[in-house]
Design a protein around this motif. Structure first.
Motif, short mmCIF file in Angstrom:
data_model
loop_
_atom_site.label_atom_id
_atom_site.label_comp_id
_atom_site.label_asym_id
_atom_site.label_seq_id
_atom_site.Cartn_x
_atom_site.Cartn_y
_atom_site.Cartn_z
N MET A 170 174.99 72.10 73.32
CA MET A 170 174.68 72.32 73.77
C MET A 170 173.15 73.19 73.42
N ALA A 171 173.39 73.52 72.03
CA ALA A 171 171.57 73.43 71.41
C ALA A 171 170.64 72.67 71.99
N LEU A 172 170.97 71.68 71.75
CA LEU A 172 170.28 70.42 72.52
C LEU A 172 170.00 69.64 73.53
N GLU A 173 170.68 70.79 74.28
CA GLU A 173 169.97 71.28 75.77
C GLU A 173 169.40 71.85 75.81
N ASN A 174 169.32 73.26 74.99
CA ASN A 174 168.46 74.12 75.82
C ASN A 174 166.97 74.25 75.61
N PRO A 175 166.35 74.09 76.19
CA PRO A 175 164.91 73.36 76.35
C PRO A 175 164.12 74.61 75.39
N ASP A 176 164.05 75.58 74.47
CA ASP A 176 164.03 76.39 73.27
C ASP A 176 164.84 75.69 72.14
N ALA A 177 164.12 74.89 71.40
CA ALA A 177 164.49 74.48 69.83
C ALA A 177 164.99 75.50 68.82
N ALA A 178 164.21 75.48 69.03
CA ALA A 178 164.16 76.92 68.34
C ALA A 178 165.44 77.95 68.22
N ALA A 179 165.61 78.11 69.40
CA ALA A 179 166.64 79.04 69.65
C ALA A 179 168.87 78.04 69.72
N GLY A 180 168.06 77.47 69.63
CA GLY A 180 169.63 76.64 69.68
C GLY A 180 170.06 76.10 68.54
N ARG A 220 162.59 68.93 67.12
CA ARG A 220 161.70 69.18 68.84
C ARG A 220 160.85 70.73 68.27
N GLY A 221 161.59 71.55 67.72
CA GLY A 221 160.81 72.54 67.45
C GLY A 221 159.66 72.92 67.32
N GLN A 222 159.32 71.98 65.90
CA GLN A 222 158.19 71.81 65.24
C GLN A 222 157.25 70.93 66.57
N GLN A 223 157.68 69.89 67.95
CA GLN A 223 156.57 70.08 68.37
C GLN A 223 156.55 70.93 69.65
N GLN A 224 157.55 71.51 70.19
CA GLN A 224 156.54 72.45 70.78
C GLN A 224 155.96 73.62 69.73
N GLY A 225 156.04 73.88 68.42
CA GLY A 225 155.01 74.88 68.04
C GLY A 225 156.08 76.08 67.63
N THR A 226 157.86 76.17 67.67
CA THR A 226 157.88 76.81 67.13
C THR A 226 158.82 77.15 66.08
N LEU A 227 158.79 76.30 65.23
CA LEU A 227 159.38 76.24 64.26
C LEU A 227 157.91 75.81 63.07
N ILE A 243 161.53 80.47 59.20
CA ILE A 243 161.43 79.48 59.68
C ILE A 243 160.71 79.26 60.87
N ARG A 244 160.76 80.03 61.72
CA ARG A 244 159.83 80.62 62.90
C ARG A 244 158.59 80.33 62.48
N THR A 245 157.01 79.89 63.84
CA THR A 245 156.23 80.26 63.53
C THR A 245 155.82 82.00 63.53
N HIS A 246 156.04 82.29 64.71
CA HIS A 246 155.64 83.66 64.69
C HIS A 246 157.65 84.24 64.87
N ARG A 247 157.53 85.88 63.44
CA ARG A 247 157.95 86.63 63.76
C ARG A 247 158.36 87.78 65.15
N GLU A 248 159.52 87.58 65.29
CA GLU A 248 160.21 89.48 66.57
C GLU A 248 159.50 89.78 65.68
#
Length: 208
Positions: A82-92, A138-145, A186-191
């Motif tokens: 399911m995580a691999l289907e999540n558009p937000d790879a970091a969340a997955g 994927r998360g790195q490509q999306q800029g979130t990891l 691991i995220r580029t920006h901390r929530e």
């Protein structure tokens, strides 16, 4: 090894059922009796003779690892899919880490019986590691990891989380705090959010 498997006869249905019964019994026994449960206890719980158990599992290590593999397949692999289907790879990726920690907490006694067997456990977790690698990329490509993260980092972070799980009460959700801390790392920006509650280490008093 592949050539050997090619001519091996398919497992009979009754043999496959016996294996499932033994693994299910092992999971129940470890949860109830702790990591030092005997194989005779497992065989009795499964309703099979010792010969049947040893025909399929050479020793306790093999049985425990088969049970670990079962839990990863049943409880973590679907989350990873399911995580691999999540558009937000970091969340997955964080969802997968949470699933691993839930299994580690649920099966605390089972994992205690294989403590230190890194190579064997990593071999069982091959599909999990592959999913982590895809999600990381994927998360790195999306800029979130974080770009500098490598798959080996993720494997070690999983090991660190499982180690932290040894210090929380089985059945609690104290591990969620440490998954949140890893996510922040691991995220580029901390929530901007509070951490899950802190719980004491069972049986250990630390200075305030």
């Amino acid at each position: 090894m592949q050539q050997e498997r090619a001519w091996r006869k398919p497992m009979r249905a009754d043999a496959a059922r016996n294996i499932e019964k033994v693994i299910t019994a092992a999971l129940d026994c470890f949860r109830e009796d702790g990591p030092n449960v005997s194989l005779k206890t497992v065989a009795d719980r499964a309703g099979v003779g010792p010969a049947t158990l040893f025909r399929n599992f050479a020793d306790k290590d093999e049985l425990v690892l088969a049970a670990v593999e079962r839990q990863l397949k049943v409880k973590v692999d679907p989350v990873a899919e399911m995580a691999l289907e999540n558009p937000d790879a970091a969340a997955g990726l964080v969802e997968v880490l949470s699933a691993v920690m839930q299994v580690a907490n649920d099966e605390y006694n089972l994992l205690s019986a294989v403590a230190g067997r890194r190579g064997l456990l990593l071999g069982l977790a091959g599909k999990l590691i592959e999913s982590l690698g895809l999600l990381l990329q994927r998360g790195q490509q999306q800029g979130t990891l974080r770009e500098e993260l490598q798959l080996v980092d993720m494997v070690r972070l999983v090991a660190m989380l499982i180690g932290a799980g040894d210090t929380v009460e089985p059945g609690s959700f104290a591990w969620q705090r440490y998954v949140a801390l890893v996510e922040d790392a691991i995220r580029t920006h901390r929530e901007n959010r509070p951490l899950p509650p802190l719980e004491p280490i069972p049986g250990v008093e630390l200075p305030v």
